[in-house]
Motif scaffolding. Structure first.
Motif, mmCIF file in Angstrom:
data_model
loop_
_atom_site.group_PDB
_atom_site.id
_atom_site.type_symbol
_atom_site.label_atom_id
_atom_site.label_comp_id
_atom_site.label_asym_id
_atom_site.label_seq_id
_atom_site.Cartn_x
_atom_site.Cartn_y
_atom_site.Cartn_z
ATOM 1 N N ASP A 237 -70.205 -47.500 -13.953
ATOM 2 C CA ASP A 237 -71.080 -47.643 -15.113
ATOM 3 C C ASP A 237 -71.872 -48.952 -15.070
ATOM 4 O OD1 ASP A 237 -70.230 -45.246 -16.202
ATOM 5 O OD2 ASP A 237 -68.688 -46.171 -17.467
ATOM 6 N N GLY A 238 -71.334 -49.957 -14.410
ATOM 7 C CA GLY A 238 -71.994 -51.257 -14.391
ATOM 8 C C GLY A 238 -72.970 -51.465 -13.253
ATOM 9 N N ASP A 240 -75.815 -49.769 -12.178
ATOM 10 C CA ASP A 240 -77.242 -49.747 -12.518
ATOM 11 C C ASP A 240 -77.641 -50.911 -13.416
ATOM 12 O OD1 ASP A 240 -77.942 -47.595 -10.936
ATOM 13 O OD2 ASP A 240 -77.614 -46.112 -12.508
ATOM 14 N N PRO A 241 -76.870 -51.233 -14.468
ATOM 15 C CA PRO A 241 -77.228 -52.420 -15.262
ATOM 16 C C PRO A 241 -77.284 -53.697 -14.427
ATOM 17 C CG PRO A 241 -75.676 -51.065 -16.481
ATOM 18 C CD PRO A 241 -75.785 -50.465 -15.107
ATOM 19 N N GLU A 244 -80.424 -53.610 -12.362
ATOM 20 C CA GLU A 244 -81.578 -53.782 -13.248
ATOM 21 C C GLU A 244 -81.670 -55.199 -13.807
ATOM 22 O OE1 GLU A 244 -80.691 -50.799 -16.096
ATOM 23 O OE2 GLU A 244 -81.271 -49.129 -14.789
ATOM 24 N N ARG A 246 -79.887 -56.629 -16.113
ATOM 25 C CA ARG A 246 -79.847 -56.651 -17.570
ATOM 26 C C ARG A 246 -79.101 -57.892 -18.066
ATOM 27 N NH1 ARG A 246 -78.194 -50.596 -19.232
ATOM 28 N NH2 ARG A 246 -76.887 -51.831 -20.648
ATOM 29 N N ASP A 248 -77.097 -58.025 -20.670
ATOM 30 C CA ASP A 248 -75.919 -57.712 -21.469
ATOM 31 C C ASP A 248 -74.699 -57.381 -20.602
ATOM 32 O OD1 ASP A 248 -76.954 -55.364 -20.476
ATOM 33 O OD2 ASP A 248 -76.623 -54.189 -22.305
ATOM 34 N N LEU A 249 -74.680 -57.879 -19.353
ATOM 35 C CA LEU A 249 -73.543 -57.631 -18.479
ATOM 36 C C LEU A 249 -72.318 -58.386 -18.989
ATOM 37 C CD1 LEU A 249 -75.329 -57.988 -15.026
ATOM 38 C CD2 LEU A 249 -74.420 -55.878 -15.994
#
Length: 334
Positions: A237-238, A240-241, A244, A246, A248-249
């Motif tokens: 789940d982590g 792609d973030p 990207e 992001r 908010d990791l």
């Protein structure tokens, strides 16, 4: 004894104790992978930690809890005393071996499992020998690796449950994952995967790159199809973030739930920060070293990698979710 170790290991996770340590028993290697920074930075065997050093380390670790000990390199099978190293960790902990498979023989495999090896992972990054051998810098590496998978499976008390393929996910093998999963499934073993690390100490060489975002969703779909794909859902789940970038990791828990010990005994929060050593197990008690790891606030804010060791930590941050505990008792150990 295995049930007792498993229970102690689970208790340590649930109570917030450190539970994972990566140990490079050597930096020496017979291969020349472009994404690895260890083989150019080896030392003579006489300078590496000894079996006695590892016995003391295993005892010190046991004072904290029961650990998942990743025995790796370099190529750990270059050490003639590897079985004894596994034995001292296997008495109280859960040793997992990572190897390129080149030197694995039926005799070595049997001896390792008899010494207490919990899992054997063999590195295979491509679905065909030409690209795998080119990446490893050694002709025949692909065939030797798959031979090692079969050898470990035959030697393991629980067969394929104690063996898995380990793949480093990069841009140039993104399209290989499904075919690799098909082959490991047909071989009757598990399969693990870790995203390439390229931002850690000595990693930024520009040769290899990450796959584009979207690969995490693809891997989740493959996880649903392949029960032997032994990776925590929270790790997938982590991906792609992370790719990207992001903001908010989750915070990294290296140095808290896990840490790294290199081939000469230097302790650092993780394998990507081996230059940030806070002590050496040859000259200082491990408990005092671990205390200093907790005083490195820059680690919690670090987002340089999303490797599998971090994924294991993230799956059990704050004690873990019910889903992560189910995966630990099922898919990940199957």
């Amino acid at each position: 004894m295995s049930l007792l170790k498993d229970t102690r290991f689970a208790f340590g996770i649930a109570t917030g104790k450190p539970f994972q340590v990566l140990v490079q028993v050597t930096n020496r290697c017979n291969m020349r992978c472009s994404f690895c920074d260890f083989w150019p930075n080896g030392v003579p065997p006489a300078e590496e930690l000894t079996v006695a050093d590892y016995a003391k380390l295993a005892a010190d670790l046991a004072k904290t809890g029961t650990f998942l000990v990743s025995v790796e390199g370099g190529e750990p099978t270059l050490r003639p005393d590897l079985v004894e190293i596994v034995r001292v960790f296997g008495e109280r902990h859960l040793p997992v071996l990572y190897t390129n498979g080149w030197h694995v023989t039926p005799e070595l495999a049997k001896s390792l499992f008899a010494a207490g090896l919990t899992q054997a992972g063999v590195s295979i990054d491509f679905s065909d020998p030409i690209r795998h051998d080119a990446k490893r810098g050694l002709a025949g590496a692909f065939d030797r690796a798959w031979r090692a998978v079969d050898t470990f499976k035959k030697a393991a008390p629980k067969g394929g449950r104690q063996v898995h393929v380990m793949t480093v996910l990069m841009a140039d093998n993104r399209g290989d994952v499904e075919r690799q999963l098909e082959r490991s499934r047909d071989a009757g073993v598990g399969h693990m995967l870790t995203l390439l690390s390229k931002n850690g100490y000595r990693r930024a060489d520009g040769v290899d790159d990450w796959p584009a975002p979207g690969i995490g969703a693809e891997l989740k779909a493959l996880q649903a199809r392949f029960p032997h794909f032994r990776v925590f859902s929270k790790y997938l789940d982590g991906i792609d973030p992370f790719l990207e970038k992001r903001d908010d990791l989750p915070a990294c828990s290296a140095g808290d739930r896990s840490f790294n010990i290199d081939h000469v005994g230097n302790v650092s929060p993780c394998i990507e920060k081996i230059d940030r050593s806070v002590g050496n197990v040859r000259s200082e008690p491990l408990p005092s070293i671990l205390g200093k790891l907790h005083q490195m606030p820059e680690v919690a804010g670090c987002q340089q990698c999303w490797t599998l060791c971090r994924g294991f930590n993230q799956a059990f941050a704050g004690g873990g979710t019910l889903a992560s505990w189910r995966e630990l008792g099922g898919r990940v150990r199957a």
